[in-house]
Motif scaffolding. Structure first.
Motif, PDB file in Angstrom:
ATOM      1  N   PRO A  81       0.809  -1.228   0.000  1.00 18.46           N
ATOM      2  CA  PRO A  81       0.000   0.000   0.000  1.00 18.46           C
ATOM      3  C   PRO A  81       0.843   1.279   0.000  1.00 18.46           C
ATOM      4  O   PRO A  81       0.507   2.245  -0.686  1.00 18.46           O
ATOM      5  CB  PRO A  81      -0.837  -0.112   1.275  1.00 18.46           C
ATOM      6  CG  PRO A  81      -0.941  -1.583   1.520  1.00 18.46           C
ATOM      7  CD  PRO A  81       0.403  -2.136   1.086  1.00 18.46           C
ATOM      8  N   ALA A  82       1.933   1.277   0.736  1.00 22.57           N
ATOM      9  CA  ALA A  82       2.818   2.446   0.755  1.00 22.57           C
ATOM     10  C   ALA A  82       3.466   2.641  -0.613  1.00 22.57           C
ATOM     11  O   ALA A  82       3.604   3.779  -1.089  1.00 22.57           O
ATOM     12  CB  ALA A  82       3.884   2.296   1.835  1.00 22.57           C
ATOM     13  N   ALA A  83       3.842   1.530  -1.253  1.00 22.52           N
ATOM     14  CA  ALA A  83       4.437   1.626  -2.590  1.00 22.52           C
ATOM     15  C   ALA A  83       3.437   2.219  -3.581  1.00 22.52           C
ATOM     16  O   ALA A  83       3.788   3.083  -4.384  1.00 22.52           O
ATOM     17  CB  ALA A  83       4.904   0.246  -3.061  1.00 22.52           C
ATOM     18  N   VAL A  84       2.196   1.780  -3.495  1.00 23.00           N
ATOM     19  CA  VAL A  84       1.167   2.284  -4.406  1.00 23.00           C
ATOM     20  C   VAL A  84       0.912   3.769  -4.158  1.00 23.00           C
ATOM     21  O   VAL A  84       0.745   4.544  -5.105  1.00 23.00           O
ATOM     22  CB  VAL A  84      -0.136   1.457  -4.263  1.00 23.00           C
ATOM     23  CG1 VAL A  84      -1.290   2.108  -5.008  1.00 23.00           C
ATOM     24  CG2 VAL A  84       0.090   0.034  -4.752  1.00 23.00           C
ATOM     25  N   GLU A  85       0.919   4.165  -2.907  1.00 20.92           N
ATOM     26  CA  GLU A  85       0.716   5.582  -2.577  1.00 20.92           C
ATOM     27  C   GLU A  85       1.822   6.448  -3.184  1.00 20.92           C
ATOM     28  O   GLU A  85       1.553   7.494  -3.781  1.00 20.92           O
ATOM     29  CB  GLU A  85       0.677   5.756  -1.062  1.00 20.92           C
ATOM     30  CG  GLU A  85       0.392   7.170  -0.612  1.00 20.92           C
ATOM     31  CD  GLU A  85       0.338   7.297   0.896  1.00 20.92           C
ATOM     32  OE1 GLU A  85       0.754   8.355   1.394  1.00 20.92           O
ATOM     33  OE2 GLU A  85      -0.115   6.351   1.564  1.00 20.92           O
ATOM     34  N   VAL A  86       3.054   6.014  -3.047  1.00 19.91           N
ATOM     35  CA  VAL A  86       4.180   6.765  -3.616  1.00 19.91           C
ATOM     36  C   VAL A  86       4.085   6.788  -5.135  1.00 19.91           C
ATOM     37  O   VAL A  86       4.283   7.827  -5.772  1.00 19.91           O
ATOM     38  CB  VAL A  86       5.527   6.147  -3.160  1.00 19.91           C
ATOM     39  CG1 VAL A  86       6.692   6.699  -3.956  1.00 19.91           C
ATOM     40  CG2 VAL A  86       5.733   6.381  -1.674  1.00 19.91           C
ATOM     41  N   PHE A  87       3.749   5.650  -5.725  1.00 19.97           N
ATOM     42  CA  PHE A  87       3.615   5.545  -7.177  1.00 19.97           C
ATOM     43  C   PHE A  87       2.538   6.496  -7.694  1.00 19.97           C
ATOM     44  O   PHE A  87       2.754   7.246  -8.644  1.00 19.97           O
ATOM     45  CB  PHE A  87       3.282   4.099  -7.557  1.00 19.97           C
ATOM     46  CG  PHE A  87       3.175   3.856  -9.027  1.00 19.97           C
ATOM     47  CD1 PHE A  87       4.300   3.613  -9.790  1.00 19.97           C
ATOM     48  CD2 PHE A  87       1.941   3.871  -9.664  1.00 19.97           C
ATOM     49  CE1 PHE A  87       4.209   3.382 -11.149  1.00 19.97           C
ATOM     50  CE2 PHE A  87       1.835   3.644 -11.022  1.00 19.97           C
ATOM     51  CZ  PHE A  87       2.973   3.395 -11.765  1.00 19.97           C
ATOM     52  N   ASN A  88       1.374   6.480  -7.041  1.00 22.96           N
ATOM     53  CA  ASN A  88       0.280   7.351  -7.472  1.00 22.96           C
ATOM     54  C   ASN A  88       0.622   8.819  -7.302  1.00 22.96           C
ATOM     55  O   ASN A  88       0.264   9.649  -8.143  1.00 22.96           O
ATOM     56  CB  ASN A  88      -1.003   7.005  -6.713  1.00 22.96           C
ATOM     57  CG  ASN A  88      -1.594   5.694  -7.158  1.00 22.96           C
ATOM     58  OD1 ASN A  88      -1.332   5.214  -8.261  1.00 22.96           O
ATOM     59  ND2 ASN A  88      -2.388   5.083  -6.302  1.00 22.96           N
ATOM     60  N   SER A  89       1.325   9.148  -6.239  1.00 27.27           N
ATOM     61  CA  SER A  89       1.756  10.530  -6.017  1.00 27.27           C
ATOM     62  C   SER A  89       2.721  10.967  -7.124  1.00 27.27           C
ATOM     63  O   SER A  89       2.629  12.077  -7.642  1.00 27.27           O
ATOM     64  CB  SER A  89       2.416  10.648  -4.644  1.00 27.27           C
ATOM     65  OG  SER A  89       2.920  11.934  -4.439  1.00 27.27           O
ATOM     66  N   PHE A  90       3.637  10.085  -7.468  1.00 27.99           N
ATOM     67  CA  PHE A  90       4.606  10.372  -8.532  1.00 27.99           C
ATOM     68  C   PHE A  90       3.879  10.617  -9.852  1.00 27.99           C
ATOM     69  O   PHE A  90       4.138  11.595 -10.541  1.00 27.99           O
ATOM     70  CB  PHE A  90       5.587   9.203  -8.660  1.00 27.99           C
ATOM     71  CG  PHE A  90       6.652   9.395  -9.697  1.00 27.99           C
ATOM     72  CD1 PHE A  90       7.787  10.146  -9.426  1.00 27.99           C
ATOM     73  CD2 PHE A  90       6.535   8.809 -10.945  1.00 27.99           C
ATOM     74  CE1 PHE A  90       8.787  10.305 -10.380  1.00 27.99           C
ATOM     75  CE2 PHE A  90       7.522   8.975 -11.908  1.00 27.99           C
ATOM     76  CZ  PHE A  90       8.653   9.728 -11.625  1.00 27.99           C
ATOM     77  N   CYS A  91       2.940   9.727 -10.185  1.00 32.60           N
ATOM     78  CA  CYS A  91       2.190   9.863 -11.437  1.00 32.60           C
ATOM     79  C   CYS A  91       1.315  11.112 -11.415  1.00 32.60           C
ATOM     80  O   CYS A  91       1.215  11.835 -12.408  1.00 32.60           O
ATOM     81  CB  CYS A  91       1.328   8.632 -11.691  1.00 32.60           C
ATOM     82  SG  CYS A  91       2.264   7.134 -12.001  1.00 32.60           S
ATOM     83  N   GLY A  92       0.674  11.372 -10.281  1.00 31.94           N
ATOM     84  CA  GLY A  92      -0.188  12.542 -10.142  1.00 31.94           C
ATOM     85  C   GLY A  92       0.575  13.849 -10.249  1.00 31.94           C
ATOM     86  O   GLY A  92       0.012  14.879 -10.633  1.00 31.94           O
TER      87      GLY A  92
END
Length: 147
Positions: A48-59
């Motif tokens: 979940p933390a990885a996905v949060e960072v990934f989504n923040s990066f993409c966003g």
């Protein structure tokens, strides 16, 4: 430099917090730093933390590498989260990052693990025919497992 130091010392959570708190493009990670951060979280079982960072990066306008997409797709596949793996693969294709045999094999693994043989075959056909992904030796073993 600070992000790399935190990541090298195994302090991915602190690196993530630093990125979140900054809100500054000065601290926006490179695609390589993103991958290292994602790898740290996935290795620690913190998807979940990885996905949060990934989504923040993409966003924030970042363009993740195919390797970063594959890292998360593979993590979802290992957890049997086929729908999340497929969703990320669609995002990968729409972002312009090219799927490869790793992507294909991870999706096949997720389909096999969730008892979806028809989906596995459909994914094989889609990635092979539409995206030109060449199967490798693991692909056929995964297809046999799925079917």
């Amino acid at each position: 430099v600070m992000l790399q130091s935190l990541l090298r010392s195994g302090r991915a959570s602190e690196a993530s917090t630093l990125l979140s708190a900054s809100g500054s493009s000065r601290l926006r990670p490179s695609a390589r730093t993103l991958h290292t951060l994602l790898h740290s979280f996935v290795s620690a079982g913190e998807l979940p933390a990885a996905v949060e960072v990934f989504n923040s990066f993409c966003g924030g306008g970042g363009a993740p590498s195919a390797a970063s997409f594959n890292l998360l797709i593979g993590a979802f596949a290992r957890r049997g989260e086929r729908l999340n793996a497929e969703s990320l693969a669609r995002q990968m294709a729409s972002s312009g990052a090219a799927p490869d045999s790793y992507t294909l094999n991870a999706l096949l693994r997720a389909s096999a693990a969730t008892g979806q043989p028809r989906r596995a075959l459909a994914l094989y056909r889609l990635l092979h025919r539409s995206h030109g992904v060449a199967p490798d030796s693991a692909t056929f073993s995964l297809l046999a497992w799925a079917l």
